[in-house]
Design a protein around this motif. Structure first.
Motif, short mmCIF file in Angstrom:
data_model
loop_
_atom_site.label_atom_id
_atom_site.label_comp_id
_atom_site.label_asym_id
_atom_site.label_seq_id
_atom_site.Cartn_x
_atom_site.Cartn_y
_atom_site.Cartn_z
N GLU A 1 -0.12 4.37 -19.08
CA GLU A 1 0.69 3.17 -18.86
C GLU A 1 2.04 3.52 -18.28
N SER A 2 2.64 4.62 -18.74
CA SER A 2 3.93 5.07 -18.20
C SER A 2 3.80 5.44 -16.73
N ILE A 3 2.72 6.11 -16.39
CA ILE A 3 2.49 6.48 -14.98
C ILE A 3 2.24 5.23 -14.15
N ALA A 4 1.54 4.25 -14.71
CA ALA A 4 1.28 3.01 -13.99
C ALA A 4 2.57 2.25 -13.71
N GLN A 5 3.57 2.38 -14.57
CA GLN A 5 4.85 1.72 -14.36
C GLN A 5 5.64 2.36 -13.22
N ASN A 6 5.50 3.70 -13.08
CA ASN A 6 6.23 4.43 -12.04
C ASN A 6 5.26 5.43 -11.37
N PRO A 7 4.41 4.97 -10.47
CA PRO A 7 3.37 5.84 -9.90
C PRO A 7 3.84 6.73 -8.75
N LEU A 8 4.99 6.46 -8.18
CA LEU A 8 5.42 7.17 -6.97
C LEU A 8 5.52 8.69 -7.14
N PRO A 9 6.14 9.23 -8.21
CA PRO A 9 6.21 10.70 -8.30
C PRO A 9 4.85 11.38 -8.34
N LEU A 10 3.93 10.80 -9.09
CA LEU A 10 2.60 11.41 -9.17
C LEU A 10 1.86 11.29 -7.84
N PHE A 11 2.00 10.16 -7.18
CA PHE A 11 1.37 9.97 -5.88
C PHE A 11 1.92 10.97 -4.86
N LEU A 12 3.23 11.16 -4.86
CA LEU A 12 3.84 12.14 -3.95
C LEU A 12 3.38 13.56 -4.26
N PHE A 13 3.19 13.87 -5.54
CA PHE A 13 2.69 15.19 -5.93
C PHE A 13 1.30 15.43 -5.33
N PHE A 14 0.42 14.43 -5.45
CA PHE A 14 -0.94 14.60 -4.95
C PHE A 14 -1.01 14.59 -3.42
N ILE A 15 -0.06 13.95 -2.77
CA ILE A 15 0.02 14.01 -1.31
C ILE A 15 0.60 15.35 -0.86
N ALA A 16 1.54 15.87 -1.64
CA ALA A 16 2.22 17.12 -1.28
C ALA A 16 1.29 18.33 -1.34
N LEU A 17 0.34 18.33 -2.26
CA LEU A 17 -0.54 19.50 -2.41
C LEU A 17 -1.31 19.84 -1.13
N PRO A 18 -2.03 18.90 -0.52
CA PRO A 18 -2.71 19.25 0.74
C PRO A 18 -1.73 19.56 1.87
N LEU A 19 -0.59 18.87 1.89
CA LEU A 19 0.40 19.16 2.94
C LEU A 19 0.95 20.57 2.81
N ILE A 20 1.21 21.01 1.59
CA ILE A 20 1.69 22.38 1.37
C ILE A 20 0.60 23.38 1.76
N ALA A 21 -0.65 23.08 1.39
CA ALA A 21 -1.75 23.98 1.76
C ALA A 21 -1.89 24.09 3.27
N TRP A 22 -1.75 22.97 3.96
CA TRP A 22 -1.85 22.97 5.42
C TRP A 22 -0.68 23.77 6.03
N THR A 23 0.53 23.56 5.51
CA THR A 23 1.70 24.27 6.01
C THR A 23 1.58 25.77 5.76
N LEU A 24 1.19 26.15 4.54
CA LEU A 24 1.03 27.57 4.23
C LEU A 24 -0.10 28.19 5.06
N GLY A 25 -1.14 27.41 5.34
CA GLY A 25 -2.21 27.90 6.19
C GLY A 25 -1.72 28.21 7.59
N GLY A 26 -0.80 27.38 8.09
CA GLY A 26 -0.21 27.65 9.40
C GLY A 26 0.67 28.88 9.39
N LEU A 27 1.39 29.09 8.30
CA LEU A 27 2.25 30.26 8.18
C LEU A 27 1.44 31.54 8.01
N ALA A 28 0.30 31.44 7.34
CA ALA A 28 -0.51 32.63 7.07
C ALA A 28 -1.43 33.00 8.22
N THR A 29 -1.48 32.19 9.28
CA THR A 29 -2.40 32.45 10.38
C THR A 29 -2.12 33.77 11.08
N GLY A 30 -0.87 34.04 11.37
CA GLY A 30 -0.53 35.27 12.07
C GLY A 30 -0.41 36.47 11.18
#
Length: 166
Positions: free
Chosen positions: A8-37
């Motif tokens: 219920e607390s998360i339902a009242q303020n869902p933005l931080p958790l949503f941003l966390f779950f969006i950030a995980l694939p974005l970080i993986a994609w960014t690190l994948g680009g850095l690790a290519t070379g």
């Protein structure tokens, strides 16, 4: 605080958790680009391990919660909380796919233990569902410690059999 209170607390303020779950694939994609070379892909193993665990722990929890709610509580799919039951699974799958393109999972420390944990949870849920469907009622004078030891032995047996099977 109960699990329901947390949801219920998360339902009242869902933005931080949503941003966390969006950030995980974005970080993986960014690190994948850095690790290519990079020639030392193995050195990225620890960095990717943190990302794998950050994605898999909530993802596994969400899958387990979904199975419990749909099989045992008989929750309707229409009442599913998307942020807590669907988004973590999608984020986990996308993050793991992006990481797998850059580094084999064998190089990620502890990934074998994580997959073993997932199979153990799946086996236990399957056994619990089967026992729930039996509608078996037993009255016994067996001490609780003996039941607990039997349960632990069953877990060890499932784990051993699963490792021999695969």
């Amino acid at each position: 605080m109960t699990l329901s209170d947390l949801f219920e607390s998360i339902a009242q303020n869902p933005l931080p958790l949503f941003l966390f779950f969006i950030a995980l694939p974005l970080i993986a994609w960014t690190l994948g680009g850095l690790a290519t070379g990079s020639r030392a892909v193995e050195s990225w193993g620890m960095v990717f391990a943190v990302l794998v665990y950050a994605a898999c722990i909530p993802g596994i929890f969400a899958v387990t919660l979904n199975v419990y709610l749909f099989l045992f509580e008989r929750q309707s799919i229409w009442h599913a909380n998307l942020l807590l039951q669907v988004v973590p699974v999608i984020s986990m799958v996308i993050t793991l796919l992006l990481i797998r393109k850059k580094i084999p999972f064998d190089l990620i420390p502890g990934f074998g233990k994580l997959s073993g944990f997932m199979t153990l949870i799946a086996a236990l849920i399957g056994i619990m569902w089967f026992l729930d469907r039996l509608r078996l009622i037993a009255f016994t004078y067996v001490p609780f410690s003996a039941l607990l030891i039997g349960f632990v032995l069953m877990l060890v047996l499932i784990r051993f059999a699963w490792s021999k099977l695969f």
